[in-house]
Design a protein around this motif. Structure first.
Motif, short mmCIF file in Angstrom:
data_model
loop_
_atom_site.label_atom_id
_atom_site.label_comp_id
_atom_site.label_asym_id
_atom_site.label_seq_id
_atom_site.Cartn_x
_atom_site.Cartn_y
_atom_site.Cartn_z
N HIS A 12 -54.11 -13.89 -114.86
CA HIS A 12 -54.20 -13.52 -116.28
C HIS A 12 -55.42 -12.62 -116.52
CE1 HIS A 12 -51.04 -16.30 -117.29
NE2 HIS A 12 -51.73 -17.35 -116.89
N SER B 237 -48.16 -12.34 -116.40
CA SER B 237 -49.40 -12.58 -117.13
C SER B 237 -49.10 -12.98 -118.57
CB SER B 237 -50.24 -11.31 -117.11
OG SER B 237 -51.39 -11.44 -117.92
N ASN B 238 -50.09 -13.58 -119.22
CA ASN B 238 -49.92 -13.97 -120.62
C ASN B 238 -50.09 -12.76 -121.55
OD1 ASN B 238 -52.69 -13.54 -120.97
ND2 ASN B 238 -53.22 -15.68 -120.70
N GLY C 89 -52.73 -7.79 -120.77
CA GLY C 89 -51.62 -8.45 -120.09
C GLY C 89 -50.49 -7.49 -119.74
#
Length: 394
Positions: free
Chosen positions: A211, A243-244, A249
């Protein structure tokens, strides 16, 4: 809903918090107390995960789409503003007895601000922890100061909240609810995991989640490039989860997709595996690699080695099965080599959990119902410890 029983509103904004909240939600639904507010990346048109929630049998009572995030910090700030306004309207109409918020994401901060100004008590899960490399560190503490009640994952977090001025009688050591799924896990077979990922048969693989490092300028890019350089030379298969939605991201996900394109036979990237498939993959992998909290909380509970890269999780208690390393090629490569040691792998299978016993969700449900049915709490007061002896003038 049971007659005379006020609803308890659970807010979920991403796959990460939903996986940890699902058993709490199920316990509240079983007694007719659940109100479910879904927001954030669950409703992202590009990759919605709200269908996973509904497939699990939950009714979504309130949907609040937010502007797209993942590009830059301005987008995140705008999403928080929209979230505060929208969640406030929803809570004003619904008037739950308690709002339940887990963790430290920007969606959680928006929900906490809305509930606070409406004088709806907040129960916060996973407060009191420290993650130096992420803006979530400050967000988490801000939510704790807005919350009335706290359900914490470890003793260190409980002590920290009390030092922050939270009254001891409002801070319960429940453990991490995400471990409940791990304790009850019936994992997919190695063959099923491989098949889900498009491989004809099982083979050793690494489970990778990386992340953005939002609190340390430059670490995100340096870390992912170092990680991918090492993974490019590794001989194992690689499963990467997306990824968040933090700032940066989107760029990370594009870089991960490009890496997968250059290694089509052995690398798979999935935006989300879903909770059961993710834990099954964790159960079958050689090691968990990246900077996700699941490497510190869930992986040790399963006896899996973790390579924890960089500062994003710095400050959280770490089991002996976790190898923390700098975000450099040399350090990541050395950590992966250490994690292949038979001695280390054998020791990792017997580490003690630092985050509870896998039975926290029912504790949280019981506390929520008791607190929701009690008389409204009075004003929140800052808890001051006993003053130290007078040491004279400064």
């Amino acid at each position: 809903m049971a007659s005379g029983s006020s609803p308890i509103c659970v807010v979920t904004g991403s796959r990460a918090d939903y996986g940890l909240l699902a058993r709490v939600m199920r316990g509240l639904a079983a007694v007719g107390r659940l109100r479910l507010l879904v927001t954030g990346s669950h409703l992202d048109p590009a990759n919605p995960t709200v269908g996973e929630i509904e497939a699990d049998g939950f009714t979504v009572d309130i949907r609040l789409p937010l502007p797209a995030t993942g590009g830059d910090d301005l987008a995140t700030a705008r999403a928080v503003g929209v979230g505060v306004a929208g969640i406030a309207e929803a809570l004003h109409d619904d008037r739950p007895a308690v709002v339940v918020i887990l963790g430290d994401r920007f969606e959680a901060l928006a929900a906490a601000q809305a509930a606070f100004f409406l004088d709806v008590p907040i129960a916060h899960i996973h407060g009191g922890e420290v993650t130096v490399g992420s803006l979530d560190d400050s967000t988490r503490h801000a939510i704790s100061k807005l919350a009335r009640w706290h359900f914490v994952s470890n003793a260190e977090a409980r002590d920290r909240l009390i030092r922050m001025g939270e009254a001891p009688e409002t801070v319960w050591l429940t453990g991490a609810p995400g471990l409940d799924d791990v304790a009850a896990l019936e994992p997919l077979s190695a063959e099923a995991v491989a098949g889900d990922l498009g491989w004809s048969e099982p083979a050793p693989f690494l489970l990778v989640t990386y992340h953005p490092v939002t609190n340390v300028p430059g670490e995100t890019d340096a870390g992912i490039e170092a990680l991918l350089a090492v993974l490019g030379d590794d001989d194992r298969r690689i499963v990467i989860t997306g990824s968040n939605a933090d700032a940066g991201g989107d760029a990370l996900n594009r870089r991960l997709a490009a890496f997968a394109d250059t290694h089509p036979d052995r690398v798979r990237v999935r935006p989300s595996l879903g909770r059961h498939r993710y834990l099954s993959a964790m159960c079958r992998c050689d090691a968990v690699v990246g900077n996700s909290s699941s490497g510190l909380i869930e992986a040790p509970f399963l006896g899996k080695a973790t390579i924890n890269i960089g500062s994003r999780q710095e400050g959280r208690p770490q089991a002996a099965s976790v190898i923390s390393c700098a975000p450099t090629v040399a350090d990541i490569a050395a950590a992966l080599a250490d994690a292949r040691s038979p001695t280390f792998l054998a020791a990792a299978q017997n580490v003690a959990s630092l985050y509870g016993d896998g039975r926290s969700s029912q504790r949280i449900v019981d506390l929520l119902i008791r607190l929701a049915d009690a008389p409204p709490p009075g004003p929140k007061r800052f808890h001051d410890p006993e003053p130290e002896a007078d040491h004279g003038p400064v």
